[in-house]
Design a protein around this motif. Structure first.
Motif, PDB file in Angstrom:
ATOM      1  N   TYR A 196      42.747  45.861  45.904  1.00 12.67           N
ATOM      2  CA  TYR A 196      42.825  44.683  45.029  1.00 12.67           C
ATOM      3  C   TYR A 196      41.449  44.311  44.474  1.00 12.67           C
ATOM      4  O   TYR A 196      41.344  43.781  43.377  1.00 12.67           O
ATOM      5  N   CYS A 197      40.380  44.579  45.232  1.00  8.68           N
ATOM      6  CA  CYS A 197      39.030  44.339  44.710  1.00  8.68           C
ATOM      7  C   CYS A 197      38.678  45.354  43.625  1.00  8.68           C
ATOM      8  O   CYS A 197      38.072  45.001  42.600  1.00  8.68           O
TER       9      CYS A 197
ATOM     10  N   GLU B  15      40.395  44.332  40.466  1.00 10.22           N
ATOM     11  CA  GLU B  15      39.690  43.229  39.802  1.00 10.22           C
ATOM     12  C   GLU B  15      38.488  43.745  39.006  1.00 10.22           C
ATOM     13  O   GLU B  15      38.215  43.274  37.905  1.00 10.22           O
TER      14      GLU B  15
ATOM     15  N   ILE C 194      35.255  37.915  42.192  1.00 13.05           N
ATOM     16  CA  ILE C 194      35.654  38.863  43.232  1.00 13.05           C
ATOM     17  C   ILE C 194      35.151  38.396  44.595  1.00 13.05           C
ATOM     18  O   ILE C 194      35.882  38.436  45.595  1.00 13.05           O
TER      19      ILE C 194
ATOM     20  N   LYS D 232      36.877  34.512  45.363  1.00 11.76           N
ATOM     21  CA  LYS D 232      38.330  34.372  45.323  1.00 11.76           C
ATOM     22  C   LYS D 232      39.032  35.392  46.201  1.00 11.76           C
ATOM     23  O   LYS D 232      40.077  35.102  46.791  1.00 11.76           O
ATOM     24  N   HIS D 233      38.484  36.594  46.307  1.00 10.20           N
ATOM     25  CA  HIS D 233      39.177  37.655  47.033  1.00 10.20           C
ATOM     26  C   HIS D 233      38.479  38.019  48.344  1.00 10.20           C
ATOM     27  O   HIS D 233      39.095  37.983  49.404  1.00 10.20           O
TER      28      HIS D 233
ATOM     29  N   ASN E 170      39.637  36.704  52.203  1.00 11.88           N
ATOM     30  CA  ASN E 170      40.203  37.698  53.109  1.00 11.88           C
ATOM     31  C   ASN E 170      39.257  38.104  54.234  1.00 11.88           C
ATOM     32  O   ASN E 170      39.634  38.929  55.081  1.00 11.88           O
TER      33      ASN E 170
END
Length: 231
Positions: free
Chosen positions: A123-124, A127, A137, A140-141, A145
């Motif tokens: 998912y990174c 992005e 990045i 938010k991610h 996590n």
């Protein structure tokens, strides 16, 4: 004048000034836990930011930040806190700062390790492909996590921070009389171990039980976030 536990209506007895020990233990709990949580929050905020930056950007930035952290970790925790208290001076606010600064390297290392794992997830990478900014990045991610182990470590660290506050107050560098804290009460009781052992014993028991409680809470949170480790 000392009163033994149970005498004259004092459940835990009194200290050398005739002050009710139960009242001082209750008031000291507020001071000790406040300092422990405050110091852990300070260490977490600074350490998490440094760990995020070091892990995400890598290279020279990572090397510089982590070498500074390694240098701080070369000092034993309590020794580093003692040095900071000597520089900053006595007082509740300075105890929080000293404990917080001494905790920064541990939080930074925990977060940096998580960032190295998370930043290479799919998912990174997705992005990055769609042109998301590094700040988006990172916060938010990756930040979201990578927080599970930080939450666990935060809870466990409160227990060690309580011990650190007690140690600093015991050595006369922490909370100053007449303000009550468990470490200060323990320090007062060290000179009366033969004549009034209940002062040091009762404050020590409350430190033990509180530290054990936060450790068990941290273990429970870790099991929630990582059920595989529980099995």
């Amino acid at each position: 004048m000392f009163a033994a536990p149970g005498q004259a209506g004092h459940l835990f007895g009194t200290d050398s000034y005739g002050r009710d020990l139960l009242s001082r233990i209750i008031y000291g709990a507020r001071i000790s836990i406040f300092i422990a949580i405050g110091g852990t929050i300070v260490g977490a905020i600074v350490g998490v930011l440094l760990g995020l930056v070091a892990g995400f950007f890598g290279g020279a930035v990572d090397s510089i930040i982590m070498r500074i952290m390694d240098g701080m970790m070369a000092f034993p925790f309590i020794l580093l806190a003692l040095i900071l208290m000597t520089i900053l001076g006595q007082g509740t606010q300075n105890v929080i700062i000293a404990i917080g600064v001494a905790n920064v390297p541990n939080f930074a290392r925990v977060v940096r390790g998580q960032v190295h794992v998370v930043k290479n997830e799919e998912y990174c990478n997705a992005e990055r492909v769609i042109g998301a900014s590094p700040a988006r990045i990172l916060f938010k991610h990756i930040f979201a996590n990578a927080m599970s182990p930080v939450i666990v470590y935060f809870t466990l660290n409160i227990a060690s921070a309580i011990i650190s506050e007690a140690a600093l107050s015991f050595l006369g560098l922490g909370v100053q009389p007449p303000t009550a804290s468990w470490g200060a009460i323990l320090s007062e009781g060290k000179s009366t171990l033969q004549t009034a052992p209940h002062i040091a014993t009762i404050s020590g028991i409350f430190i033990l039980l509180t530290v054990l409680g936060f450790n068990l809470l941290g273990d429970g949170i870790r099991d929630v976030f990582d059920p595989k480790q529980k099995r």
